[in-house]
Design a protein around this motif. Structure first.
Motif, mmCIF file in Angstrom:
data_model
loop_
_atom_site.group_PDB
_atom_site.id
_atom_site.type_symbol
_atom_site.label_atom_id
_atom_site.label_comp_id
_atom_site.label_asym_id
_atom_site.label_seq_id
_atom_site.Cartn_x
_atom_site.Cartn_y
_atom_site.Cartn_z
ATOM 1 N N ARG A 130 0.862 -1.186 0.000
ATOM 2 C CA ARG A 130 0.000 0.000 0.000
ATOM 3 C C ARG A 130 0.894 1.230 0.000
ATOM 4 N N HIS A 131 0.478 2.233 -0.746
ATOM 5 C CA HIS A 131 1.220 3.481 -0.798
ATOM 6 C C HIS A 131 0.262 4.638 -0.571
ATOM 7 N N TYR A 132 0.795 5.699 0.017
ATOM 8 C CA TYR A 132 -0.005 6.882 0.290
ATOM 9 C C TYR A 132 0.774 8.130 -0.089
ATOM 10 N N ALA A 133 0.058 9.134 -0.567
ATOM 11 C CA ALA A 133 0.666 10.447 -0.745
ATOM 12 C C ALA A 133 1.003 11.011 0.634
ATOM 13 N N ASP A 134 2.073 11.793 0.702
ATOM 14 C CA ASP A 134 2.472 12.367 1.986
ATOM 15 C C ASP A 134 1.347 13.179 2.619
ATOM 16 N N SER A 135 0.557 13.811 1.794
ATOM 17 C CA SER A 135 -0.491 14.695 2.289
ATOM 18 C C SER A 135 -1.625 13.963 3.010
ATOM 19 N N VAL A 136 -1.708 12.638 2.823
ATOM 20 C CA VAL A 136 -2.811 11.896 3.445
ATOM 21 C C VAL A 136 -2.334 10.809 4.403
ATOM 22 N N LYS A 137 -1.021 10.615 4.512
ATOM 23 C CA LYS A 137 -0.503 9.577 5.405
ATOM 24 C C LYS A 137 -0.976 9.807 6.832
ATOM 25 N N GLY A 138 -1.415 8.725 7.456
ATOM 26 C CA GLY A 138 -1.899 8.815 8.826
ATOM 27 C C GLY A 138 -3.358 9.209 8.946
ATOM 28 N N ARG A 139 -3.945 9.650 7.827
ATOM 29 C CA ARG A 139 -5.352 10.043 7.852
ATOM 30 C C ARG A 139 -6.227 9.146 6.979
ATOM 31 N N PHE A 140 -5.674 8.675 5.864
ATOM 32 C CA PHE A 140 -6.429 7.834 4.925
ATOM 33 C C PHE A 140 -5.937 6.394 5.015
ATOM 34 N N THR A 141 -6.856 5.466 4.797
ATOM 35 C CA THR A 141 -6.503 4.045 4.770
ATOM 36 C C THR A 141 -7.185 3.391 3.583
ATOM 37 N N ILE A 142 -6.380 2.736 2.758
ATOM 38 C CA ILE A 142 -6.915 2.018 1.607
ATOM 39 C C ILE A 142 -7.045 0.540 1.951
ATOM 40 N N SER A 143 -8.068 -0.097 1.435
ATOM 41 C CA SER A 143 -8.251 -1.530 1.655
ATOM 42 C C SER A 143 -9.003 -2.112 0.465
ATOM 43 N N ARG A 144 -9.056 -3.419 0.430
ATOM 44 C CA ARG A 144 -9.790 -4.093 -0.635
ATOM 45 C C ARG A 144 -10.372 -5.385 -0.115
ATOM 46 N N ASP A 145 -11.440 -5.805 -0.744
ATOM 47 C CA ASP A 145 -12.086 -7.070 -0.427
ATOM 48 C C ASP A 145 -12.346 -7.762 -1.759
ATOM 49 N N ASN A 146 -11.454 -8.633 -2.140
ATOM 50 C CA ASN A 146 -11.576 -9.279 -3.452
ATOM 51 C C ASN A 146 -12.819 -10.167 -3.537
ATOM 52 N N ALA A 147 -13.223 -10.723 -2.419
ATOM 53 C CA ALA A 147 -14.426 -11.556 -2.425
ATOM 54 C C ALA A 147 -15.662 -10.725 -2.757
#
Length: 126
Positions: A57-74
C-alpha cells in the motif's frame, strides 16, 4: 471493465468519509487499485494505491496517517477510509484499476492505470 465509486459528499473539517469502488463485470483480483483526486485547473494527484493481495500500500504524503486504503476481493471492491478531513482534501476522487499485481503512484496515471470510475465529489468547507 466498469468501476463505480460511491461515498462522496459534504463533510465538516475533521470529519470522515469512506469511499467505495465497486468493480462490475470483472474480477478485481488481478488488478491493483489506485485512488486519485483532481481539483479543477490542477493535475490529477495520486492519493493511495493497493496491490492485488493488499500487501503493498502506498499513500501520498499529504494523506498519510489520515487515509486508509483496503480491498475485499471476495466482494469485488476497494475502499478509501478518509479521516481528519481538511479543506484541501476537497476534490473529485477517482478509483482506477491497473492490470498488474503491484500498484504505483509515481508515474502518469493515465498511462499506468487502464480503467477509471466516473468520480465522486468530496467537499470539506473551510
Amino acid at each position: 471493465l466498469q468501476l463505480v465509486e460511491s461515498g462522496g459528499g459534504l463533510v465538516q473539517p475533521g470529519g470522515s468519509l469512506r469511499l467505495l469502488c465497486k468493480a462490475v463485470g470483472f474480477p478485481l483480483d488481478y488488478y491493483a487499485i489506485g485512488w486519485f483526486r483532481q481539483v479543477p485547473g490542477k493535475e490529477r494527484e495520486g492519493v493511495s494505491c493497493i496491490s492485488t493481495t493488499g500487501e503493498e500500500r502506498h499513500y501520498a504524503d499529504s494523506v498519510k496517517g489520515r487515509f486508509t486504503i483496503s480491498r475485499d476481493n471476495a466482494e469485488n471492491m476497494a475502499s478509501l477510509q478518509m479521516n481528519s478531513l481538511k479543506p484541501e482534501d476537497t476534490a473529485v476522487y477517482y478509483c482506477a484499476a491497473r492490470r498488474d499485481q503491484l500498484c504505483s503512484l509515481m508515474g502518469d496515471p493515465s498511462v499506468d492505470y487502464d480503467d477509471w470510475g466516473q468520480g465522486t465529489q468530496v467537499t470539506v468547507p473551510s
